[in-house]
Design an enzyme around this catalytic site. Structure first.
Site, PDB file in Angstrom:
ATOM      1  N   GLU A 173       0.811  -1.224   0.000  1.00  7.23           N
ATOM      2  CA  GLU A 173       0.000   0.000   0.000  1.00  7.23           C
ATOM      3  C   GLU A 173       0.843   1.273   0.000  1.00  7.23           C
ATOM      4  O   GLU A 173       0.467   2.264  -0.636  1.00  7.23           O
ATOM      5  CB  GLU A 173      -0.969  -0.006   1.196  1.00  7.23           C
ATOM      6  N   ILE A 208       3.123 -10.278   1.983  1.00  4.76           N
ATOM      7  CA  ILE A 208       2.827 -11.610   2.520  1.00  4.76           C
ATOM      8  C   ILE A 208       1.499 -11.594   3.271  1.00  4.76           C
ATOM      9  O   ILE A 208       0.869 -12.623   3.443  1.00  4.76           O
ATOM     10  CB  ILE A 208       3.946 -12.150   3.451  1.00  4.76           C
ATOM     11  N   ASP A 209       1.072 -10.400   3.705  1.00  3.28           N
ATOM     12  CA  ASP A 209      -0.142 -10.306   4.533  1.00  3.28           C
ATOM     13  C   ASP A 209      -1.432 -10.550   3.743  1.00  3.28           C
ATOM     14  O   ASP A 209      -2.489 -10.771   4.333  1.00  3.28           O
ATOM     15  CB  ASP A 209      -0.235  -8.924   5.189  1.00  3.28           C
ATOM     16  N   MET A 238       2.679 -12.830  11.482  1.00  2.00           N
ATOM     17  CA  MET A 238       2.474 -11.507  10.897  1.00  2.00           C
ATOM     18  C   MET A 238       1.025 -11.332  10.456  1.00  2.00           C
ATOM     19  O   MET A 238       0.292 -12.308  10.282  1.00  2.00           O
ATOM     20  CB  MET A 238       3.444 -11.285   9.749  1.00  2.00           C
ATOM     21  N   ARG A 284       3.888 -21.558  26.550  1.00  2.00           N
ATOM     22  CA  ARG A 284       5.080 -21.028  25.880  1.00  2.00           C
ATOM     23  C   ARG A 284       4.665 -20.224  24.653  1.00  2.00           C
ATOM     24  O   ARG A 284       3.616 -20.490  24.063  1.00  2.00           O
ATOM     25  CB  ARG A 284       6.010 -22.159  25.432  1.00  2.00           C
TER      26      ARG A 284
HETATM   27  O1  F6P Z   1       3.787  -5.751   5.482  1.00  2.60           O
HETATM   28  C1  F6P Z   1       4.146  -7.017   5.804  1.00  2.60           C
HETATM   29  C2  F6P Z   1       4.696  -7.119   7.176  1.00  2.60           C
HETATM   30  O2  F6P Z   1       5.225  -8.384   7.145  1.00  2.60           O
HETATM   31  C3  F6P Z   1       3.707  -6.912   8.327  1.00  2.60           C
HETATM   32  O3  F6P Z   1       2.946  -8.026   8.636  1.00  2.60           O
HETATM   33  C4  F6P Z   1       4.625  -6.543   9.455  1.00  2.60           C
HETATM   34  O4  F6P Z   1       3.950  -5.808  10.448  1.00  2.60           O
HETATM   35  C5  F6P Z   1       5.662  -5.741   8.775  1.00  2.60           C
HETATM   36  O5  F6P Z   1       5.734  -6.211   7.449  1.00  2.60           O
HETATM   37  C6  F6P Z   1       7.014  -5.821   9.457  1.00  2.60           C
HETATM   38  O6  F6P Z   1       7.968  -5.222   8.671  1.00  2.60           O
HETATM   39  P1  F6P Z   1       9.446  -4.804   9.088  1.00  2.60           P
HETATM   40  O7  F6P Z   1       9.724  -5.327  10.448  1.00  2.60           O
HETATM   41  O8  F6P Z   1      10.313  -5.394   8.053  1.00  2.60           O
HETATM   42  O9  F6P Z   1       9.470  -3.321   9.007  1.00  2.60           O
END
Ligand code: F6P
Length: 343
Positions: free
Chosen positions: A103, A127-128, A170, A268
């Site tokens: 986005e 990936i989301d 994620m 855990r």
């Molecule tokens: O946009 C994908 C994503 O994997 C999200 O799920 C996550 O919050 C974010 O990227 C984390 O990105 P980074 O730690 O690389 O900035």
């Protein structure tokens, strides 16, 4: 000879190299030059580029990450960055640009197309799987595969120790990864950003399971899931990116502690983190990413600027980049299917 630039922005994602390869191979076959722009929009602002040849993209199809590098750079944050970007576009003799991203990257691409009339096409990635305008994004299938494998492994240790295992995955705005991998891995409870959860209800599901003779439980929680008692997404303090997004994390640990205290069952927590984004893409993602890359060049040839490649059913079609700027939340029917197996 006309020149196409390509950049990858935002979080890396399995399949990015397959897009780059497809763009380069198709462009050369059609008589375009291709310039790789390094590290997302930062490369266009600061002038980090490398010409891409068929040779330089040979062998990258199965590789994770992106050979171009990536960043979460927003050129619209600094006045002179848009100016620099424009003069580099001129300096490098670019005619067109393929922007591959989520986005934020596509938001910048859309602004440059709309406000500055740059000839840009998009390829959606995350990936989301939470971008509207496409049924699926590449990278999602790989992430689900990785998480499912992890849940399978966690299952055997959960069973041996008779523990509750919380798996944080994620999913900033949407619970696609949690729901698909939780369903594939047989999770006893799945918590997603789309539905606030109640810890006592989670504990009740775990107890229900214990009552029917199972001595362990697996809970999958999206990083963006929120408990109804705090109403807050858990974030890492001090980490805000150029698009204003906080770094998420902490819900797994918080939930694990709550579950242990309230149920008395040893618990855990595993936070899968960037393992989900790393390494080789699945065959499905390689094919989808390749088809998206080919479509991007078709969009350029057909002068459909401001559009991106998109998956509709099994077809690759053109969709306005603008469509990807809103979120595609989890299909509630899929979540309800997964919930049949809770507890
Ligand atoms: O946009 C994908 C994503 O994997 C999200 O799920 C996550 O919050 C974010 O990227 C984390 O990105 P980074 O730690 O690389 O900035």
């Amino acid at each position: 000879m006309e020149k196409i630039g390509i950049l990858t922005g935002g979080g890396d994602c399995p399949g990015l190299n397959a897009v780059i390869r497809a763009v380069v191979r198709r462009s050369h076959a059609l008589g375009f030059d291709v310039l790789g722009i390094k590290n997302g929009w930062a490369g266009l602002i600061h002038g980090y580029v490398e010409p891409l040849t068929d040779f330089s993209v040979s062998g990258i199809l199965p590789r994770g990450g992106t050979i171009l590098g990536t960043s979460r750079t927003n050129p619209f944050r600094e006045l002179d960055h848009v100016q620099k970007l424009k003069s580099n576009w001129q300096r490098f003799g670019l005619n067109y640009l393929v922007a591959v991203g989520g986005e934020d990257t596509l938001g910048v691409a859309y602004k440059l197309f709309k406000q500055e009339a740059y000839l840009i096409v998009g390829v959606p990635k995350t990936i989301d799987n939470d971008l509207a305008g496409t049924d699926y994004t590449f990278g999602f299938d790989t992430a689900v595969q990785i998480v499912t494998e992890a849940i399978d492994r966690i299952h055997t240790t959960a069973e041996s120790h008779r523990r509750v295992m919380v798996v944080e995955v994620m999913g900033r705005h949407a619970g696609w990864i949690a729901t698909y991998s939780g369903m594939a891995g047989g999770a006893d409870c799945i918590l997603v950003p789309e539905r606030k959860f109640n810890v006592d209800e989670v504990c009740a599901l775990i107890k229900k399971r214990i009552d029917r003779g199972k001595e362990f439980a697996i809970v999958v929680v999206s990083e963006g899931a929120t408990p109804d008692e705090t109403h807050q997404v858990m974030t890492k303090p001090g980490h805000i990116d150029a698009f204003g997004h906080a770094q998420l994390g902490g819900i797994g640990d918080w939930l694990g502690a709550q579950v242990e205290t309230r149920t008395g069952i040893e618990t855990r927590v595993t936070v899968l983190g960037h393992v989900q984004r790393g390494g080789t893409p699945t065959a499905y993602d390689r094919v989808l990413a390749t088809r998206f890359g080919l479509k991007a060049i078709e969009l350029i040839r057909e002068k459909q600027f401001g559009y991106m490649a998109s998956l509709r059913g099994t077809e690759i079609v053109a969709a306005p980049i603008e469509d990807a700027l809103s979120q595609k939340l989890l299909d509630p029917k899929v979540f309800d299917d997964a919930a049949v197996f809770f507890g």
